[in-house]
Design a protein around this motif. Structure first.
Motif, PDB file in Angstrom:
ATOM      1  N   ALA A  90      -3.459   6.945 -10.509  1.00  0.00           N
ATOM      2  CA  ALA A  90      -2.505   6.928  -9.398  1.00  0.00           C
ATOM      3  C   ALA A  90      -3.120   7.550  -8.145  1.00  0.00           C
ATOM      4  O   ALA A  90      -2.901   7.066  -7.028  1.00  0.00           O
ATOM      5  N   VAL A  91      -3.922   8.607  -8.330  1.00  0.00           N
ATOM      6  CA  VAL A  91      -4.602   9.226  -7.190  1.00  0.00           C
ATOM      7  C   VAL A  91      -5.542   8.226  -6.527  1.00  0.00           C
ATOM      8  O   VAL A  91      -5.586   8.108  -5.296  1.00  0.00           O
ATOM      9  N   ASP A  92      -6.288   7.477  -7.342  1.00  0.00           N
ATOM     10  CA  ASP A  92      -7.204   6.474  -6.788  1.00  0.00           C
ATOM     11  C   ASP A  92      -6.440   5.405  -6.008  1.00  0.00           C
ATOM     12  O   ASP A  92      -6.884   4.960  -4.942  1.00  0.00           O
ATOM     13  N   LYS A  93      -5.293   4.986  -6.532  1.00  0.00           N
ATOM     14  CA  LYS A  93      -4.498   3.975  -5.840  1.00  0.00           C
ATOM     15  C   LYS A  93      -3.987   4.502  -4.500  1.00  0.00           C
ATOM     16  O   LYS A  93      -4.004   3.783  -3.483  1.00  0.00           O
ATOM     17  N   VAL A  94      -3.535   5.751  -4.497  1.00  0.00           N
ATOM     18  CA  VAL A  94      -3.039   6.336  -3.247  1.00  0.00           C
ATOM     19  C   VAL A  94      -4.185   6.498  -2.246  1.00  0.00           C
ATOM     20  O   VAL A  94      -4.002   6.307  -1.037  1.00  0.00           O
ATOM     21  N   ARG A  95      -5.386   6.838  -2.734  1.00  0.00           N
ATOM     22  CA  ARG A  95      -6.552   6.924  -1.847  1.00  0.00           C
ATOM     23  C   ARG A  95      -6.774   5.590  -1.138  1.00  0.00           C
ATOM     24  O   ARG A  95      -7.033   5.535   0.065  1.00  0.00           O
ATOM     25  N   HIS A  96      -6.696   4.490  -1.902  1.00  0.00           N
ATOM     26  CA  HIS A  96      -6.866   3.167  -1.306  1.00  0.00           C
ATOM     27  C   HIS A  96      -5.747   2.871  -0.304  1.00  0.00           C
ATOM     28  O   HIS A  96      -5.989   2.240   0.732  1.00  0.00           O
ATOM     29  N   GLU A  97      -4.540   3.341  -0.614  1.00  0.00           N
ATOM     30  CA  GLU A  97      -3.426   3.138   0.312  1.00  0.00           C
ATOM     31  C   GLU A  97      -3.640   3.916   1.609  1.00  0.00           C
ATOM     32  O   GLU A  97      -3.312   3.422   2.699  1.00  0.00           O
ATOM     33  N   VAL A  98      -4.200   5.126   1.492  1.00  0.00           N
ATOM     34  CA  VAL A  98      -4.488   5.914   2.691  1.00  0.00           C
ATOM     35  C   VAL A  98      -5.509   5.181   3.560  1.00  0.00           C
ATOM     36  O   VAL A  98      -5.341   5.057   4.783  1.00  0.00           O
ATOM     37  N   ALA A  99      -6.572   4.681   2.921  1.00  0.00           N
ATOM     38  CA  ALA A  99      -7.605   3.954   3.668  1.00  0.00           C
ATOM     39  C   ALA A  99      -7.033   2.687   4.297  1.00  0.00           C
ATOM     40  O   ALA A  99      -7.346   2.353   5.449  1.00  0.00           O
ATOM     41  N   ALA A 100      -6.178   1.982   3.552  1.00  0.00           N
ATOM     42  CA  ALA A 100      -5.564   0.768   4.096  1.00  0.00           C
ATOM     43  C   ALA A 100      -4.663   1.091   5.280  1.00  0.00           C
ATOM     44  O   ALA A 100      -4.610   0.341   6.267  1.00  0.00           O
TER      45      ALA A 100
END
Length: 366
Positions: free
Chosen positions: A255-265
């Motif tokens: 979930a942390v990795d997914k949120v990281r990608h969301e932050v970058a997006a």
């Protein structure tokens, strides 16, 4: 490093050719220099509409400048450190001098290339120079804000530190991105805690027969012997607890990795708005720095004059009235000027972004 203010590349709109002159400075090859200036032109929206000559891949770094693949242009003429290049690349079987075979770019101009070649071969460099203009034409480096203009309100936020990211600046971070980072930080802390719990549970499950023997021995000595089935149950529960804790920890890390990608997006989505804001802040910051440098220069010069007068007043000599020098000036002002130039060069990308946005607005209005 190739700076956007490099003046060794010029372009002739009427002939459709670039000239690259590296005779005075050999810090980069003509090909690399042309590629870098094409990248700067592309970032500032100054490449000709439809031109396909820019490098296919590139990166821009404030520390190392432009790293780019070869420009998709072909040599028209080369003599020593001077290169004339035309639009497009030549086909695999095209004669090297046949500009009419240039492909991939609609701006290829065979007649113009022939004229440029003739001027070069006959030594008419001044005439060729007169047909060219700086490339790219934009200033390239960050320009200070106009006097009297108002700086945009700075974005402010609470101090924030995110595990795996670091300390987030208090200023100039988009509010939506700051909220995304706060969510990421909370989730990252939870993932760290669950990871520790999973490791502890696995350590208990791995204690093995020695731990079970100690448990059974202690129970027997207290008069409450433990049955074998109970030992089996304890071992199974510990193993299951370890597996469950590991699954929860891994799920949270995912979930942390997914949120990281969301932050970058989210940063990518807000890129234009963010860069426009940063350009306004940087331009006004540079204008303030210019004032500071000017004030520093004036203050140092004043103190140096006081020092020169002091020396004469303290020890007047008819042959050396007011002729003494001063050690006060030093290189402080020059260092301040160099810091200013470094800032303008490092933030050059913001100026190119602003130029591109301005060009787009002008085209839309037209």
């Amino acid at each position: 490093m190739i700076y956007p203010t490099d003046d060794r590349v010029r372009y002739s709109p009427s002939l459709g050719v670039w000239t690259v002159d590296t005779r005075e400075h050999h810090t980069a090859s003509a090909r690399d220099l042309l590629a870098a200036m094409m990248v700067y032109a592309m970032e500032s929206g100054e490449m000709l509409d439809g031109c396909t000559c820019a490098p296919e891949s590139y990166s821009v770094s404030a520390m190392s400048g432009v790293t780019a693949s070869a420009p998709r242009a072909h040599p028209v003429y080369r003599q020593g450190s001077v290169l004339i290049a035309g639009h497009g690349v030549l086909g695999d079987h095209a004669p090297a001098r046949d500009a009419g075979n240039a492909s991939q770019c609609p701006h290829a101009n065979g007649d113009g290339e022939q004229q440029a070649r003739t001027l070069a071969e006959t030594g008419q460099w001044d005439a060729l120079y007169d047909l060219t203009e700086p490339f790219p034409a934009a200033p390239g480096i960050l320009q200070p804000a106009a006097p009297g203009s108002k700086a945009p309100t700075a974005w402010q936020g609470e101090p924030l530190e995110v595990s795996g990211v670091g300390i987030i600046p208090d200023r100039h971070v988009h509010a939506a991105t700051r909220a995304d980072l706060a969510r990421l930080g909370s989730l990252a802390e939870q993932a760290n805690r669950l990871g520790r719990e999973a490791r502890e549970a696995q350590a208990v499950a791995n204690e093995g027969p020695d731990a079970m023997r100690t448990l059974v021995a202690d129970a027997a000595m207290s008069g409450k012997p433990v049955e074998a089935a109970e030992v089996v149950r304890i071992v199974r529960e510990r193993q299951e607890a370890a597996v469950a804790a590991q699954a929860v920890a891994e799920g949270t890390r995912y979930a942390v990795d997914k949120v990281r990608h969301e932050v970058a997006a989210g940063i990518t989505e807000r890129r234009d708005e963010w860069l426009t804001y940063l350009h306004g802040q940087a331009a006004h910051g540079l204008a303030r720095l210019d004032l500071v440098v000017s004030e520093l220069e004036a203050a140092v010069e004043n103190l140096a004059e006081i020092d020169r007068v002091r020396q004469t007043v303290e020890a007047p000599a008819s042959g050396r009235l007011f002729s003494a020098g001063s050690m006060i000036a030093g290189n402080a002002v020059e260092q301040a000027r160099q810091a200013r130039e470094r800032a303008a060069a490092a933030l050059a990308g913001l100026e190119r972004h602003a130029a591109k946005v301005g060009k787009g607005k002008a085209q839309t209005a037209a």
